[in-house]
Enzyme design. Structure first.
Site, mmCIF file in Angstrom:
data_model
loop_
_atom_site.group_PDB
_atom_site.id
_atom_site.type_symbol
_atom_site.label_atom_id
_atom_site.label_comp_id
_atom_site.label_asym_id
_atom_site.label_seq_id
_atom_site.Cartn_x
_atom_site.Cartn_y
_atom_site.Cartn_z
ATOM 1 N N GLY A 31 0.891 -1.123 -0.003
ATOM 2 C CA GLY A 31 -0.013 -0.111 -0.094
ATOM 3 C C GLY A 31 0.676 1.137 -0.135
ATOM 4 O O GLY A 31 1.988 1.337 0.215
ATOM 5 N N ASP A 35 -2.137 4.447 3.047
ATOM 6 C CA ASP A 35 -3.469 3.630 2.660
ATOM 7 C C ASP A 35 -3.750 2.882 4.195
ATOM 8 O O ASP A 35 -4.820 1.975 4.126
ATOM 9 C CB ASP A 35 -3.088 2.666 1.773
ATOM 10 N N LYS A 166 -10.499 1.862 4.577
ATOM 11 C CA LYS A 166 -11.124 3.149 4.839
ATOM 12 C C LYS A 166 -12.731 3.137 4.667
ATOM 13 O O LYS A 166 -13.128 4.165 4.089
ATOM 14 C CB LYS A 166 -10.165 4.382 4.360
ATOM 15 N N SER A 546 41.607 2.405 -19.383
ATOM 16 C CA SER A 546 40.809 1.169 -18.525
ATOM 17 C C SER A 546 40.807 1.537 -17.214
ATOM 18 O O SER A 546 41.231 1.291 -16.363
ATOM 19 C CB SER A 546 41.388 -0.028 -18.905
#
Lengths: 639, 298
Positions: A31, A35, A166, A546
């Site tokens: 969530g 949330d 909710k 390199s």
């Protein structure tokens, strides 16, 4: 801990008996920040009576002090772990919670909903049988919901609960619930079309805060006829499908206590096995039969997915750690090139061509990644062209391993189709991946064994092949020294070749620029060329900046033992810059050249070069003499 | 379909085999308590018919209950295992003890420091511990393979992601790993498994008449004559048992009549305080365990 069951007080034996039969379900909750995820988990712990009295009184006092629910208990405080998190009011890492009901034990992976979400969610999802996707009833399906669902799908979790939370804040509206469920199902249809799995979705309207539809059916939503969340979790499948799949057991440990016993220990990844079954060992392909299934509790007639056992075979075939014992008739696949989904988990980006370690089950091999075919935008699911992957990005890439490994497609088998990538220098886990399928390319190109081999070629030249690898800053004197040394060798009749960085960039590597990714590819190609040349019996001088240790290490690992000589032309930046033979430093300082080593691109000096040359104290001629003497001492050349 | 205990056992075995195969010099920390008993029992299963390919290490603070030491020695000899006992001799020379120096100093010197000494002395790179994630909040976030820096510290913000059951055991020089094969077990799982598998445990877990004094609201057992009895205190025999085992001066007894395994489990299930309350070292502020762990306490 006050388990409600009256049995505890009245008949503890009966209670223990009943709990002996409990199964185990692992799930993940996903969530976004508000949330109510922590509240949901806290609520489940609370309702299943897994909270001790002392924890409860601490919770009550904490709720008053720092809770967000006024006088009510703030369940979220129960699951906030680390002190630093409590101060910031956020969850920063994956945490595991435990609770049980009379039927089941549950392990919950609690993962944060904000930054690092991809890495942490993938971690939590990798071991979960089921996912709860939490949606705020007021907001419906939002970007984060899509993102969480994608990761759940890619990690192969089929069983998904859409918990619409909710509900108390939308007056327990049935219409609201149904709209969100419909939206989600429509969106989720598309998920199975990518590289993830298709969901089996159960939607439940809940209020974690008020306790609606968590344990028992809510009186506030009599219109909802489905199960409560816990009722559903108690009945959901917990990995049963694994037992039906083909038998696989990666070998962890060869058990040889004495000359009379030789067993192969591992945890059955999928399927079942019984005495007498025919098995095939991969990647070797050798076959045998199972004689005995050995455990401390006696020999078993059969073993199933999830069990840790030791198998004794009827034939003395060669098996080592990392091999996969599989059903003879349905063996795992074997390959060394794959298409995969890769989730990048490190601060530094994934660079194509760079060698990593790949670990699948107990097997570790070397691997390189070719450029991503595309990156997946976790919010829009769009495929985006990409040349590398950054932290928390997901892409589809081809991977090549340095040897054949046994595997199954991840969607068929989560155990034998998964791998992690490890950085060889930092040892960090930098990526996690799932295998889609093998690329047939590798199966059809066989290595051609040739009659004239490297030994014969180098014997003809009366010399030992070697790769003299000069590394150092631009203008440090690499090419000057290499040139003098090559002249000395040629004067002695040695067969040599000098690969110079600038020259190779005019031809073989003219398509490459100076980004980190291109520098890696630049070195990979020149290392391959040097390898061919030493195969041809030459003494090869490589003069390349390199700048990265890992590519030099890759080059070293490609050559025969003792053949690679790393020469650090050690010139301090100030000195090289003051010489500025080619005028490049001035341009870089002026911003006319980007990604210039030492200025705005790093140089990683070797930790243990075979030989280091201080060009401040030595002339180029002296340096070449030193190198010449070194080659004599090492026996690479003789006089 | 496997039961939850069968799954947990199989997972723990898998973890132990991974360590045995990949570590250079592993060791199992054996604290003699019930979690160690379960861990050891599973180790015997993991490598059967071979014996576990690593020794046991007991960090002896010299203040353990005498019955613990007897039980330890009997267990090791029955199973035929190698046991290393480490005592912080510097601490002994300085006369460090819980009565004279208090629990914090005693634990730091005789336990935390002693453990570091032992690991360094023998060059162990991987150490098994019996800790569980359900014990305490900060443990819930610890990995199964938990890395320690050169000075044995734990950095909770810099843990490696741990996916599937693929463990990255590679470490840099000086680093060591703590491995917790019982991470996913709960206290009830431990007791249920002990009951089911008939695993022997130290008799101190069972209620019996024992000499105790009540000190600052805690019942302390008088296990030997090193314990100073204050003038106002009285040694009395009461029927008590221990929920956790450690140094006897730091481990509170509880009055109980539970003298069988089932009675213990019953009492545990009905009891209303969580496990670590019996340990005196946890009685300071809320985040104490996290802090101790960062400092190298196991």
């Amino acid at each position: 801990m006050a388990h409600q069951s009256d049995l505890i007080a009245s008949d503890i034996l009966a209670y223990l008996k009943s709990h002996e039969e409990k199964s185990l379900l692992r799930f993940i909750t996903c969530g976004s920040v508000d949330d109510g995820k922590s509240t949901l988990i806290g609520r489940m712990l609370y309702e299943s009576k897994m909270i001790f009295e002392d924890q409860l009184s601490a919770l009550e006092s904490d709720s008053k002090k720092s809770g967000t629910q006024g006088k009510d208990i703030d369940f979220a405080l129960l699951v906030d772990g680390l002190a630093s998190e409590r101060e910031q009011g956020i969850t920063i890492d994956v945490a595991y919670r435990f609770f049980s009901t009379d039927k089941r034990k549950f392990i919950v992976a609690d993962t944060p909903g904000h930054e690092q979400y991809t890495r942490n969610m993938a971690t939590g999802a990798s071991t979960a049988d089921l996912a709860i996707i939490l949606v705020d009833a007021r907001k419906g399906v939002i970007t984060q919901t899509r993102r969480h669902s994608l990761i759940v799908s890619l990690l192969g979790i089929r069983n998904v609960v859409l918990a619409i939370n909710k509900m108390d804040l939308v007056r327990y509206s049935q219409r609201k619930f149904e709209t969100i469920e419909k939206d989600y199902r429509e969106f989720a249809e598309g998920l199975g079309e990518g590289h993830g799995v298709k969901f089996d979705i159960t939607a439940i309207p809940v209020s974690a805060l008020k306790g609606d539809n968590i344990v028992t059916s809510s009186q506030n939503m009599t219109w909802f006829e489905g199960p409560s969340l816990l009722e559903f979790l108690e009945e959901a499948p917990a990995g049963e499908n694994l037992e039906k799949a083909a038998f696989r057991m990666p070998v962890q440990w060869v058990n040889r206590p004495n000359a009379d016993f030789r067993g192969f220990s591992g945890q059955v990844a999928s399927g079942r096995i019984k005495e007498g079954d025919a098995i095939r060992v991969l990647p070797s392909g050798r076959e045998a039969k199972v004689n005995r299934i050995v455990t401390l509790d006696g020999e078993l007639k059969k073993a199933v997915a999830g069990q840790s056992v030791t198998l004794v075979l009827d034939d003395e075939i060669d098996i080592s750690r990392g091999d996969v014992i599989s059903e003879a008739k349905k063996p795992a696949e074997v390959a060394d090139q794959f298409e995969t989904t890769l989730i990048w988990m490190a601060e530094g980006p994934m660079l194509p061509g760079r060698p990593y370690l790949l670990k699948t089950g107990p097997k570790t091999v070397r691997a390189t990644i070719t450029a991503p075919k595309y990156q997946i935008n976790v919010n829009s699911f769009e495929h985006v062209a990409a040349t590398k992957l950054e932290l928390n990005e997901i892409g589809v890439c081809n991977i090549a391993t340095d040897q054949q490994i046994a595997f199954d497609p991840y969607t068929d088998n989560r155990e034998t189709g998964a791998f992690i990538l490890i950085d060889r220098l930092t040892n960090a886990t930098v990526g996690a991946g799932t295998i889609h399928f093998a690329l047939r390319r590798s199966a059809n190109i066989h290595w051609q064994a040739l009659d004239v081999n490297r030994n014969l070629r180098s014997n003809l030249k009366l010399q030992k092949p070697a790769v003299l690898w000069f590394t150092g800053l631009s203008g440090s004197g690499k090419s000057t020294i290499a040139n003098i040394l090559e002249k000395k060798l040629a004067a002695m009749g040695r067969h040599t070749y000098l690969l110079d960085g600038d020259n190779v960039r005019h031809g073989l590597n003219k398509d490459l620029g100076f980004t980190d990714a291109d520098r890696v590819e630049n070195i990979r190609r020149v290392a391959e060329v040097a390898k061919l040349m030493s195969d041809a019996g030459l003494i090869t001088l490589v003069s390349f900046i390199s700048p990265f240790r890992s590519e030099r290490r890759m080059a070293r690992s490609m050559m025969e033992e003792g053949e690679f000589v790393e020469i650090h032309v050690d010139t301090p930046l100030e000195v090289a810059e003051s010489r500025d033979v080619k005028g490049l430093y001035a341009k870089a300082r002026a911003g006319d050249i980007k990604n210039f080593t030492g200025i705005d691109s790093p140089y990683e000096p070797p930790n243990n070069p075979e030989i280091a040359i201080n060009t401040v104290e030595l002339t180029a001629e002296q340096a070449a003499d030193n190198l010449f003497n070194y080659l004599l001492e090492r026996g690479i050349i003789d006089t | 379909m496997l039961t939850h205990l069968q799954k947990l056992e199989a997972e723990s075995i898998h973890i132990m085999r991974e360590v045995a195969a990949e570590a250079e010099n592993p060791v199992m920390l054996y604290s003699i308590g019930k979690d160690s008993a379960v861990m050891l029992h599973i180790a015997m299963k993991a490598f059967f018919p071979a014996t576990p390919p690593f020794p046991l290490l007991h960090v002896d603070t010299t203040w353990k209950f005498r019955e613990m030491i007897e039980f330890r020695d009997a267990t090791v000899s029955t199973l035929g295992l190698d046991l290393i006992v480490h005592i912080n001799e510097e601490g002994v020379e300085q006369g460090i003890g819980p009565f004279s120096h208090g629990s914090a100093v005693h634990t730091d010197v005789m336990k935390t420091t002693a453990l570091k000494q032992a690991l360094e002395k023998h060059g162990f790179d991987v150490a098994f511990g019996g800790a569980r994630r359900d014990e305490e909040k900060s443990r819930a976030k610890e990995r199964i393979f938990s890395f320690r820096s050169e000075d044995h510290r734990w950095d909770p913000k810099n843990q490696r992601p741990e996916l599937w059951k693929i463990y990255n055991t590679r470490k840099s020089p000086g680093e060591s790993i703590r491995v917790f094969p019982l991470s996913n077990w709960t206290e009830l799982d431990i007791w249920q498994y002990i009951w089911l598998e008939k695993i022997p445990i130290v008799p101190l877990y069972y209620a019996a008449e024992r000499p105790v004094v009540e000190r600052d609201g805690t019942l302390i057992m008088v296990d030997d004559d090193r314990m100073p009895i204050r003038p106002e205190e009285q040694v009395e025999y009461r029927k008590v048992r221990f929920r956790t085992l450690g140094c006897y001066p730091l481990t509170g007894a509880v009055e109980s009549s539970a003298d069988t395994l089932t009675a213990i489990i019953q009492e545990m299930l009905l009891t209303k305080t969580s496990e670590r309350q019996g340990r005196v070292i946890d009685h300071d502020q809320a985040a104490s365990m996290e802090k101790k762990k960062q400092e190298g306490y196991f």
